[in-house]
Enzyme design. Structure first.
Site, short mmCIF file in Angstrom:
data_model
loop_
_atom_site.label_atom_id
_atom_site.label_comp_id
_atom_site.label_asym_id
_atom_site.label_seq_id
_atom_site.Cartn_x
_atom_site.Cartn_y
_atom_site.Cartn_z
CB CYS A 28 10.94 -0.31 1.32
SG CYS A 28 9.32 -1.09 1.31
CD GLU B 195 11.80 -3.08 -2.15
OE1 GLU B 195 11.14 -2.33 -1.42
OE2 GLU B 195 12.15 -2.79 -3.31
CG LEU B 196 11.43 -9.42 2.09
CD1 LEU B 196 12.00 -10.66 2.73
CD2 LEU B 196 9.95 -9.60 1.74
CE LYS C 272 -2.91 -10.10 -1.14
NZ LYS C 272 -3.38 -8.85 -0.47
N PRO C 273 -3.09 -6.44 -5.25
CG PRO C 273 -4.50 -4.70 -5.97
CD PRO C 273 -4.23 -6.18 -6.14
CG ASP C 274 -2.72 -3.27 1.31
OD1 ASP C 274 -3.69 -2.53 1.59
OD2 ASP C 274 -2.15 -3.98 2.14
N GLY D 43 6.79 -6.55 0.66
CA GLY D 43 6.06 -6.48 1.92
C GLY D 43 6.96 -6.79 3.10
CB SER D 44 6.14 -7.84 6.51
OG SER D 44 5.53 -9.11 6.38
CD1 TRP E 257 -0.15 -1.47 3.18
CD2 TRP E 257 0.54 0.65 3.34
NE1 TRP E 257 0.59 -1.36 4.33
CE2 TRP E 257 1.03 -0.07 4.46
CE3 TRP E 257 0.85 2.01 3.24
CZ2 TRP E 257 1.81 0.52 5.46
CZ3 TRP E 257 1.63 2.59 4.22
CH2 TRP E 257 2.09 1.86 5.32
CG ASN E 258 5.09 1.24 0.75
OD1 ASN E 258 4.71 0.24 0.12
ND2 ASN E 258 6.37 1.56 0.87
CD GLU F 174 10.53 -1.60 7.79
OE1 GLU F 174 10.76 -1.00 6.73
OE2 GLU F 174 10.12 -2.78 7.81
#
Length: 532
Positions: free
Chosen positions: A303, A269-270, A196-198, A247-248, A172-173, A401
């Site tokens: 991120c 990418e986390l 699948k987008p947020d 994401g996370s 979402w960011n 984080e």
């Protein structure tokens, strides 16, 4: 800190939605979701106001399966489409994004709560990405001649085939950049995408897909589903030929494990706890401005933004004064124009995390130099840009984080200590180094354990260098976006070797012993001739 209230007070506070976000637009975009006509619905809220924004149909696992079933034949036809036509689609999309950018900016602000200037950088990013892959894909994807096993006798070619149907799970960011940039490369390589987008920022992702179809993308090559990972995560993984996830770290570990069981590739990418090192020869005013740009864009929900600042002991007081002064000049508030420097957090959960991290640090002895408080007078999810010192390892935000507008300042005695402190984390996504001496800055940068390191810049220099790979080390992920890696990861390499006249088995008239001697001599000759 300078603050501004909304120009059109309402109940609750915050500006009304822009005129471009009409009921007709919302219906058109939400209709793009792959879901049943009678699907259950989910409603999102606008961060600026907390008021309802969009109503989405929820995709069931069966609808996800159906999306992949539609994508399979569509992908085969798309892969057979000449690369020149794929290029034309991408360049038309590039033009549409730039021409209709105000729609995208309005949607991003409405869904995410970021400022317009931060949203515009996403438009720039997609413009650069679509142009780059449209213009460079042929270089990466066309058949490549490779050195054969036997000079002149072995004709070897490397081919690149699309993986098939790619699952893209985007956050979402950065609702336009993260929704479209990875998909652009996957499509250009000849794949189909089920994404699948947020849900919070799905309008922007659907808008991007809508424009790609307007640019000429064939039906069903890019589809979107809406739902929780706990509900539709399994079919998204089970049907994927490759997984692209942003994401996370916790979710990334699960996805990597599941991809490994299926023997498919994954790019992840986390999270990050990114450092900035200010060397003792840095231009202090420029470094202070750079720290503001590193820590507070998109309200810190980035991120690659900086959460740890390491400053040389000899310039600490001067830098802290300059940085704090710069932070106090920032305007924070809600506006669908370019008047604000810092916008809103996006979700109540993110506000809760930021608040808890700062309150925990203060309770344990941290000093607040700027910010440190929520601003419900501006909107339900605003939090002031916050600078802390005296942060210790027993505080949650020391090594976890925060993902908000919060940074901690530490000092160091020498460069070795600065590098050691910067590397004292399981993450390794992005870093920043500041020095008047570029060569010295680059030398320090090379010692930092991070996938991208910027010298005299926050993160935009490395991110914007789209010809170079971008991604994380350690707990910040695996795989890369951008550059050759960003498109080749969506392909399967195939080697075709055509052997002419003579191979590796001896001719009938030559004994194996003689053949061994001849091949040994040939190897020595090739080495002496400098053949690679």
């Amino acid at each position: 800190m300078t603050t501004e209230h909304a120009t059109r007070p309402s109940t609750p506070r915050g500006p009304a939605l822009p005129a471009s976000i009409t009921p007709a637009l919302l219906r058109r975009l939400t209709a793009r979701v792959s879901a049943a006509p009678d699907a259950a619905r989910v409603t999102t809220s606008a961060p600026y106001t907390g008021l309802p924004l969009a109503d989405f149909p929820i995709s069931t696992p069966e609808e996800v399966e159906a999306a992949f079933a539609r994508a399979r034949p569509a992908q085969k036809a798309w892969a057979a489409t000449p690369l020149s036509e794929r290029k034309r689609v991408l360049l038309r999309y590039h033009d549409l994004v730039l021409a209709r950018q105000d729609e995208a900016l309005d949607l991003m602000q409405a869904e995410n709560g970021k400022t317009r200037r931060d949203a515009f950088l996403e438009v720039v990013d997609i413009g650069v990405t679509s142009r780059y892959y449209a213009r460079n894909a042929a270089k990466y994807l066309s058949p490549q001649r490779r050195r054969g096993a036997i000079p002149l006798l072995t004709h070897t070619t490397e081919l690149r085939h699309p993986k098939g149907v790619i699952t893209v799970i985007s956050p979402w960011n950065y609702p336009l950049s993260m929704a479209a940039s990875d998909t652009i490369a996957a499509l250009m390589a000849g794949n189909a995408v089920v994404q699948k987008p947020d849900t919070q920022t799905a309008l922007t992702a659907l808008w991007s897909m809508d424009l790609m179809y307007e640019a000429g993308l064939p039906r069903d090559v890019w589809q979107m589903v809406i739902g929780r990972g706990s509900s539709i995560g399994d079919p998204l993984m089970d049907n994927a030929d490759y997984m692209m996830f942003t994401g996370s770290t916790a979710s990334g570990r699960k996805i990597a494990s599941d991809a490994g069981k299926r023997l498919i590739g994954a790019s992840l990418e986390l999270g990050g706890k990114n450092p900035m090192i200010v060397l003792d020869d840095a231009d202090i005013e420029k470094a202070a401005e750079g720290a503001v740009a590193a820590c507070f864009p998109s309200a810190g929900q980035l991120c690659v933004s900086v959460e740890r600042l390491y400053v040389a002991e000899s310039i600490r007081d001067e830098f802290v004064a300059a940085f704090t002064a710069q932070a106090h000049k920032l305007t924070i508030g809600a506006a669908y124009d370019y008047s604000m420097d810092v916008g809103s957090l996006t979700t109540p959960a993110q506000l809760k995390t930021v608040t808890e991290h700062v309150d925990d640090a203060v309770a344990k002895g941290a000093t607040v130099l700027a910010g440190g408080t929520a601003r419900p007078d501006l909107g339900p999810l605003f939090y002031e840009p916050t600078i802390l010192t005296d942060v210790t390892p027993d505080m949650t935000l020391y090594d976890h984080e925060t993902f908000g507008p919060v940074v901690s300042i530490y000092t160091y005695r020498d460069v070795d200590e600065a590098v050691a402190l910067a590397n004292a984390t399981s993450y390794g996504l992005n870093a920043s180094v500041w020095s008047r001496n570029g060569a010295r800055g680059r030398a320090v940068a090379a010692r930092v354990h991070a996938g991208t390191v910027n010298v005299n810049e926050a993160f935009a220099a490395a991110w914007g260098s789209i010809d170079a790979p971008m991604g994380g080390m350690g707990d910040s992920g695996l795989g890369r976006r951008h550059g050759a890696d960003g498109i080749l990861k969506y392909t399967e390499p195939q080697t075709i070797a055509h052997q002419r006249i003579q191979g590796f088995t001896p001719p009938a008239r030559i004994s194996p012993e003689t053949w061994t001697v001849l091949l040994t001599g040939a190897l020595r000759l090739l080495k002496s001739a400098g053949v690679r």
